[in-house]
Design an enzyme around this catalytic site. Structure first.
Site, PDB file in Angstrom:
ATOM      1  N   LYS A   1     -11.104 -11.206  -7.535  1.00 32.99           N
ATOM      2  CA  LYS A   1     -12.025 -11.303  -6.404  1.00 32.99           C
ATOM      3  C   LYS A   1     -13.135 -10.241  -6.501  1.00 32.99           C
ATOM      4  CE  LYS A   1     -11.748 -10.901  -1.520  1.00 32.99           C
ATOM      5  NZ  LYS A   1     -10.951 -10.432  -0.407  1.00 32.99           N
TER       6      LYS A   1
ATOM      7  N   LYS B   1       0.819  -1.219   0.000  1.00 31.81           N
ATOM      8  CA  LYS B   1       0.000   0.000   0.000  1.00 31.81           C
ATOM      9  C   LYS B   1       0.844   1.258   0.000  1.00 31.81           C
ATOM     10  CE  LYS B   1      -4.374  -1.674   1.732  1.00 31.81           C
ATOM     11  NZ  LYS B   1      -5.437  -1.550   2.724  1.00 31.81           N
TER      12      LYS B   1
ATOM     13  N   LYS C   1     -15.516  -5.050  -2.633  1.00 28.97           N
ATOM     14  CA  LYS C   1     -16.399  -3.965  -2.254  1.00 28.97           C
ATOM     15  C   LYS C   1     -15.807  -2.604  -2.554  1.00 28.97           C
ATOM     16  CE  LYS C   1     -15.038  -4.697   2.538  1.00 28.97           C
ATOM     17  NZ  LYS C   1     -14.753  -3.971   3.711  1.00 28.97           N
TER      18      LYS C   1
END
Ligand code: LTN
Length: 325
Positions: free
Chosen positions: A191, A111, A194
């Site tokens: 995947k 990240k 969300k």
């Protein structure tokens, strides 16, 4: 009874992938473990969130978990930031974590590559360790991406116990079953997520039923027109089979048998019918829960319960390290 602790970050809307891959498992676990599930709203701050949206999502998640079948008698659902002991313990643990071991966290390394990294993103796994160690968790169910963080919590606990005497239980990660992972309907090698940009491949638990139907009917498949599970060569059909079998509680084999003489159109329609029925019933319960005052009463009660456990642990920890009078 062994104790289970897990957190859900309130970033992005919950999807049917979250239901099948995680929430459904929690419903099974609550029979076996004394379960504590919290909305990790403090963790959400490691990336930017619109404050209004964040606040709405926090309660949405609680209502959705309850609507999905988490039993409030068996599972204590609470909100992380409402129990300030998480932050308290986190500081003590930060002072017992080495720079080297925190710097090895893969998720942080990935990240932070994108730049603009806050200190919170770096110390995130230590707050997560506090979440876990506060409650003497035996098991921590989570995705494979969080396994390293649970192991860090274990290492920190072990070091602390060694240095100051027995204080924390060593937690075990309970890694999500990969066979119940749900993939994007438009790109079934990825995947269902969300926090993805496009939502065509993603069914949200709060999607209106008709748009969910459209998404399933336009799911990417292959041209073989045979319905059987083969994740390598038929990822789209396999994904739909997993969705169908999870929602209907049939096995993959039973679902394959049921559709062996059907074409893709008929199969997709059957999947869409089941998913729409599931969403409709779920949303009805969700609206009922959100509009009642019971949810706040429940969260207040949960908060009281977890605060009691956490305050004792923090008191013991402060005592061990020599803080205060
Ligand atoms: N980091 C986790 C969310 C999380 C969590 C926890 C999970 C925060 N604290 C404690 C298990 C136990 C995530 O990103 N899914």
């Amino acid at each position: 009874m062994k104790r289970l602790v897990s957190g859900i970050k309130p970033t992005g809307e919950l999807t049917i992938g979250n239901y099948i891959g995680a929430i459904k498992q929690f419903i099974e676990y609550q029979e076996k473990y004394e379960s504590y599930i919290f909305v990790a709203d403090m963790h959400a701050l490691t990336v930017h969130n619109d404050p209004k949206e964040l606040k709405k999502r926090i309660k949405d998640i609680v209502a959705l978990y309850l609507a999905c079948g988490i039993d409030p008698e068996k599972t204590t659902i609470f909100i992380q930031s409402e129990n300030m002991y998480h932050a308290n313990l986190s500081w003590i643990l930060e002072c017992n974590t080495m720079m080297g071991e925190a710097s090895r966290m893969i998720q942080y390394k990935e990240k932070s590559k994108k730049g603009d990294t806050t200190v919170g993103l770096f110390t995130y796994p230590i707050l997560m360790a506090a979440d876990i160690l506060l409650y003497d968790a035996d098991v921590v169910p989570t995705g494979i991406d969080q396994k390293q963080h649970v192991e860090l919590a274990r290492d920190i606990a072990e070091r602390f116990n060694h240095k100051y005497g027995e204080t924390f239980k060593l937690p075990e990660p309970l890694i999500d079953d990969e066979t119940s992972k749900i993939y994007d309907l438009q790109d079934p090698t990825k995947k269902m997520s969300k926090s993805d940009d496009s939502d065509k491949g993603c069914i949200f638990l709060l999607d209106d039923v008709e748009s969910a139907r459209k998404k399933i009917m336009s799911a990417v498949t292959d041209s073989d027109n045979k319905i059987h599970y083969d994740k390598e060569n038929k990822p789209g059909i396999s994904n739909l089979l997993v969705i169908y079998s999870s929602i209907t509680s049939l096995s993959i084999k039973e679902a394959e048998e049921k559709f062996k003489d059907k074409n893709y159109g008929e199969f997709k329609k059957a999947v869409a019918d089941e998913v729409c029925k599931f969403l409709f019933e779920l949303q009805e319960k969700y609206n009922e829960i959100l509009s009642s005052s019971e949810i706040d009463a429940y969260l207040d009660k949960s908060n009281e319960k977890v605060r009691k456990i956490a305050s004792e642990k923090v008191k013991d920890t402060f005592e061990k390290v020599g803080l205060g009078r």
